[in-house]
Design a protein around this motif. Structure first.
Motif, PDB file in Angstrom:
ATOM      1  N   ALA A  30       5.000  -7.096   3.300  1.00 31.18           N
ATOM      2  CA  ALA A  30       3.658  -7.368   2.800  1.00 31.18           C
ATOM      3  C   ALA A  30       2.872  -8.272   3.735  1.00 31.18           C
ATOM      4  O   ALA A  30       1.670  -8.088   3.936  1.00 31.18           O
ATOM      5  CB  ALA A  30       3.739  -7.991   1.412  1.00 31.18           C
ATOM      6  N   VAL A  31       3.547  -9.273   4.316  1.00 32.73           N
ATOM      7  CA  VAL A  31       2.859 -10.297   5.110  1.00 32.73           C
ATOM      8  C   VAL A  31       2.582  -9.839   6.539  1.00 32.73           C
ATOM      9  O   VAL A  31       1.513 -10.118   7.090  1.00 32.73           O
ATOM     10  CB  VAL A  31       3.681 -11.609   5.122  1.00 32.73           C
ATOM     11  N   TYR A  32       3.525  -9.121   7.138  1.00 32.48           N
ATOM     12  CA  TYR A  32       3.410  -8.785   8.554  1.00 32.48           C
ATOM     13  C   TYR A  32       2.929  -7.351   8.750  1.00 32.48           C
ATOM     14  O   TYR A  32       3.274  -6.454   7.980  1.00 32.48           O
ATOM     15  CB  TYR A  32       4.747  -8.980   9.261  1.00 32.48           C
ATOM     16  N   GLY A  33       2.157  -7.161   9.804  1.00 34.53           N
ATOM     17  CA  GLY A  33       1.687  -5.831  10.155  1.00 34.53           C
ATOM     18  C   GLY A  33       0.368  -5.477   9.490  1.00 34.53           C
ATOM     19  O   GLY A  33      -0.129  -6.177   8.610  1.00 34.53           O
ATOM     20  N   ASN A  34      -0.196  -4.338   9.919  1.00 36.85           N
ATOM     21  CA  ASN A  34      -1.465  -3.864   9.360  1.00 36.85           C
ATOM     22  C   ASN A  34      -1.336  -2.520   8.656  1.00 36.85           C
ATOM     23  O   ASN A  34      -2.340  -1.900   8.290  1.00 36.85           O
ATOM     24  CB  ASN A  34      -2.532  -3.793  10.459  1.00 36.85           C
ATOM     25  N   LEU A  48      -0.227   2.318   3.026  1.00 37.39           N
ATOM     26  CA  LEU A  48      -1.376   1.420   2.905  1.00 37.39           C
ATOM     27  C   LEU A  48      -1.759   0.891   4.280  1.00 37.39           C
ATOM     28  O   LEU A  48      -0.895   0.496   5.063  1.00 37.39           O
ATOM     29  CB  LEU A  48      -1.046   0.238   1.986  1.00 37.39           C
ATOM     30  N   ARG A  49      -3.068   0.862   4.542  1.00 36.90           N
ATOM     31  CA  ARG A  49      -3.566   0.367   5.822  1.00 36.90           C
ATOM     32  C   ARG A  49      -4.596  -0.741   5.606  1.00 36.90           C
ATOM     33  O   ARG A  49      -5.277  -0.772   4.590  1.00 36.90           O
ATOM     34  CB  ARG A  49      -4.241   1.492   6.621  1.00 36.90           C
ATOM     35  N   GLY A  50      -4.709  -1.590   6.617  1.00 41.21           N
ATOM     36  CA  GLY A  50      -5.796  -2.551   6.678  1.00 41.21           C
ATOM     37  C   GLY A  50      -6.009  -3.352   5.418  1.00 41.21           C
ATOM     38  O   GLY A  50      -5.093  -3.984   4.878  1.00 41.21           O
ATOM     39  N   GLU A  51      -7.240  -3.314   4.914  1.00 45.00           N
ATOM     40  CA  GLU A  51      -7.606  -4.114   3.740  1.00 45.00           C
ATOM     41  C   GLU A  51      -6.810  -3.704   2.508  1.00 45.00           C
ATOM     42  O   GLU A  51      -6.464  -4.539   1.674  1.00 45.00           O
ATOM     43  CB  GLU A  51      -9.104  -3.968   3.467  1.00 45.00           C
ATOM     44  N   GLU A  52      -6.518  -2.425   2.382  1.00 45.46           N
ATOM     45  CA  GLU A  52      -5.727  -1.934   1.250  1.00 45.46           C
ATOM     46  C   GLU A  52      -4.343  -2.567   1.261  1.00 45.46           C
ATOM     47  O   GLU A  52      -3.816  -2.943   0.203  1.00 45.46           O
ATOM     48  CB  GLU A  52      -5.625  -0.413   1.315  1.00 45.46           C
ATOM     49  N   LYS A  53      -3.747  -2.708   2.442  1.00 48.32           N
ATOM     50  CA  LYS A  53      -2.442  -3.366   2.550  1.00 48.32           C
ATOM     51  C   LYS A  53      -2.555  -4.847   2.237  1.00 48.32           C
ATOM     52  O   LYS A  53      -1.733  -5.406   1.511  1.00 48.32           O
ATOM     53  CB  LYS A  53      -1.856  -3.177   3.950  1.00 48.32           C
ATOM     54  N   ARG A  54      -3.564  -5.497   2.798  1.00 49.41           N
ATOM     55  CA  ARG A  54      -3.729  -6.936   2.573  1.00 49.41           C
ATOM     56  C   ARG A  54      -3.981  -7.260   1.107  1.00 49.41           C
ATOM     57  O   ARG A  54      -3.647  -8.356   0.631  1.00 49.41           O
ATOM     58  CB  ARG A  54      -4.882  -7.467   3.432  1.00 49.41           C
ATOM     59  N   ALA A  55      -4.557  -6.305   0.384  1.00 43.25           N
ATOM     60  CA  ALA A  55      -4.935  -6.566  -1.005  1.00 43.25           C
ATOM     61  C   ALA A  55      -3.784  -6.420  -1.994  1.00 43.25           C
ATOM     62  O   ALA A  55      -3.840  -6.957  -3.099  1.00 43.25           O
ATOM     63  CB  ALA A  55      -6.084  -5.637  -1.412  1.00 43.25           C
ATOM     64  N   ILE A  56      -2.734  -5.699  -1.601  1.00 40.85           N
ATOM     65  CA  ILE A  56      -1.648  -5.458  -2.552  1.00 40.85           C
ATOM     66  C   ILE A  56      -0.853  -6.740  -2.791  1.00 40.85           C
ATOM     67  O   ILE A  56      -0.560  -7.485  -1.862  1.00 40.85           O
ATOM     68  CB  ILE A  56      -0.711  -4.320  -2.089  1.00 40.85           C
ATOM     69  N   SER A  57      -0.539  -7.011  -4.034  1.00 42.97           N
ATOM     70  CA  SER A  57       0.224  -8.213  -4.374  1.00 42.97           C
ATOM     71  C   SER A  57       1.712  -7.935  -4.281  1.00 42.97           C
ATOM     72  O   SER A  57       2.151  -6.777  -4.336  1.00 42.97           O
ATOM     73  CB  SER A  57      -0.114  -8.668  -5.797  1.00 42.97           C
ATOM     74  N   MET A  58       2.493  -8.997  -4.144  1.00 41.67           N
ATOM     75  CA  MET A  58       3.936  -8.845  -4.121  1.00 41.67           C
ATOM     76  C   MET A  58       4.426  -8.249  -5.429  1.00 41.67           C
ATOM     77  O   MET A  58       5.369  -7.445  -5.450  1.00 41.67           O
ATOM     78  CB  MET A  58       4.609 -10.202  -3.872  1.00 41.67           C
ATOM     79  N   GLU A  59       3.789  -8.628  -6.543  1.00 40.23           N
ATOM     80  CA  GLU A  59       4.187  -8.109  -7.860  1.00 40.23           C
ATOM     81  C   GLU A  59       3.995  -6.598  -7.928  1.00 40.23           C
ATOM     82  O   GLU A  59       4.861  -5.865  -8.420  1.00 40.23           O
ATOM     83  CB  GLU A  59       3.375  -8.788  -8.966  1.00 40.23           C
ATOM     84  N   ALA A  60       2.855  -6.114  -7.418  1.00 40.46           N
ATOM     85  CA  ALA A  60       2.578  -4.682  -7.441  1.00 40.46           C
ATOM     86  C   ALA A  60       3.533  -3.925  -6.520  1.00 40.46           C
ATOM     87  O   ALA A  60       4.024  -2.847  -6.862  1.00 40.46           O
ATOM     88  CB  ALA A  60       1.133  -4.423  -7.035  1.00 40.46           C
ATOM     89  N   LEU A  61       3.808  -4.504  -5.372  1.00 40.83           N
ATOM     90  CA  LEU A  61       4.721  -3.866  -4.424  1.00 40.83           C
ATOM     91  C   LEU A  61       6.131  -3.806  -4.992  1.00 40.83           C
ATOM     92  O   LEU A  61       6.802  -2.766  -4.926  1.00 40.83           O
ATOM     93  CB  LEU A  61       4.713  -4.632  -3.102  1.00 40.83           C
ATOM     94  N   LEU A  62       6.583  -4.913  -5.560  1.00 31.53           N
ATOM     95  CA  LEU A  62       7.917  -4.959  -6.157  1.00 31.53           C
ATOM     96  C   LEU A  62       8.027  -4.011  -7.336  1.00 31.53           C
ATOM     97  O   LEU A  62       9.048  -3.345  -7.522  1.00 31.53           O
ATOM     98  CB  LEU A  62       8.240  -6.390  -6.589  1.00 31.53           C
ATOM     99  N   SER A  63       6.958  -3.925  -8.128  1.00 35.32           N
ATOM    100  CA  SER A  63       6.961  -3.037  -9.290  1.00 35.32           C
ATOM    101  C   SER A  63       7.117  -1.580  -8.872  1.00 35.32           C
ATOM    102  O   SER A  63       7.907  -0.830  -9.459  1.00 35.32           O
ATOM    103  CB  SER A  63       5.662  -3.225 -10.087  1.00 35.32           C
ATOM    104  N   GLU A  64       6.377  -1.172  -7.837  1.00 37.67           N
ATOM    105  CA  GLU A  64       6.465   0.211  -7.358  1.00 37.67           C
ATOM    106  C   GLU A  64       7.832   0.484  -6.740  1.00 37.67           C
ATOM    107  O   GLU A  64       8.420   1.553  -6.947  1.00 37.67           O
ATOM    108  CB  GLU A  64       5.361   0.480  -6.338  1.00 37.67           C
ATOM    109  N   PHE A  65       8.346  -0.478  -5.987  1.00 29.28           N
ATOM    110  CA  PHE A  65       9.663  -0.322  -5.371  1.00 29.28           C
ATOM    111  C   PHE A  65      10.739  -0.171  -6.452  1.00 29.28           C
ATOM    112  O   PHE A  65      11.603   0.705  -6.360  1.00 29.28           O
ATOM    113  CB  PHE A  65       9.966  -1.536  -4.490  1.00 29.28           C
ATOM    114  N   ASN A  66      10.683  -1.010  -7.485  1.00 28.61           N
ATOM    115  CA  ASN A  66      11.670  -0.949  -8.567  1.00 28.61           C
ATOM    116  C   ASN A  66      11.530   0.337  -9.374  1.00 28.61           C
ATOM    117  O   ASN A  66      12.527   0.907  -9.819  1.00 28.61           O
ATOM    118  CB  ASN A  66      11.526  -2.158  -9.484  1.00 28.61           C
TER     119      ASN A  66
END
Length: 260
Positions: free
Chosen positions: A216-220, A234-252
């Protein structure tokens, strides 16, 4: 901006014709633009490492093409691609030679792609240049050039492997779980060195990681793999906007659905 890496119509089958046959990639395609830093995540068996192997030449596709800056490298062996690709592995021991000193490792790396004659391999005239490179790591290695690499810590050795992989001009940097074998503090150090190296050298980068925070933190750009397919991109602003909670939720969610 042009595509530096292109995978077109990739098919990859493991153990074909046996009860264990596994079709991991089917008509898989991916484009990575010059200058992108792509973080790749996914569960076990999602295709992350195989994707890197296909790009680097460690595995060949059963069908489809792999292009590097427009050149078809599909059947080009990994050692030929290594002239244009720098790769850092999960195991710190894979990117350096334990029995050689730091100076000897750097001397070999500095001659990557050059003709090796019968002259000496170590160029001590470049010691100040090597010290300056090591100084950028902020690990004190610049004063230990004659120390065997095998005596370094895992974090120090991985930092050296990262430096070695980018010493000569390359088109692509590939990071294969390069912090997974390290303790948390060393992992943070390596990620900061990674960020600095990628930014200063303007490197196109593919980084596979199990660490969702780093993804989430590194890369674009962020890609989530699932059973040989891209489940999230996800690219650019879309990537920067995603929260850790949303990312973890989708991964789980994907992991629970597949039992991974």
């Amino acid at each position: 901006m042009r595509d530096l890496v292109r995978l077109k119509g990739i098919e990859k089958i493991f153990s074909p014709g046996t009860p264990d046959e596994n079709r991991l990639f089917s008509d898989f395609s991916l484009e990575v633009s010059e200058g992108e830093f792509v973080s790749i995540i996914g569960g076990n068996g999602s295709g992350k490492t195989t994707l890197l192997d296909l790009v680097c030449g460690g595995k060949l596709p059963d069908a489809g093409k792999v292009l590097l800056d427009g050149e078809d490298v599909t059947r080009l062996p990994d050692y030929r691609r290594a002239r244009r690709i720098g790769r850092v592995f999960q195991d710190p021991a894979k990117g350096t030679c334990a029995t050689l000193t730091i100076l000897e490792n750097l001397s070999l790396a500095a001659n990557k792609g050059k003709f090796f004659g019968l002259g000496g391999g170590v160029n001590r005239k470049r010691m100040e240049e090597f010290r300056a490179l090591l100084r950028t790591l902020n690990l004190g290695l610049e004063d230990r050039l004659d120390q065997p690499v095998g005596s370094l810590s895992g974090g120090q050795r991985q930092a050296l492997a990262l430096l070695i992989s980018t010493m000569t001009p390359i088109d692509l940097l590939v990071l294969d779980e390069h912090t997974a074998a390290l303790d948390p503090r060393s992992s943070e150090t390596i990620m900061e060195i990674t960020r600095r190296v990628v930014e200063e050298k303007h490197l196109t980068t593919l980084m596979v990681t199990h660490n969702l925070k780093y993804a989430a933190v590194y890369g674009n750009r962020l890609i989530m793999m699932h059973q040989g397919k891209i489940a999230m991109d996800l690219r650019g602003e879309e990537k920067r906007a995603i929260s850790m909670e949303a990312l973890l939720s989708e991964f789980n969610r994907i992991s629970l659905e597949t039992g991974l």
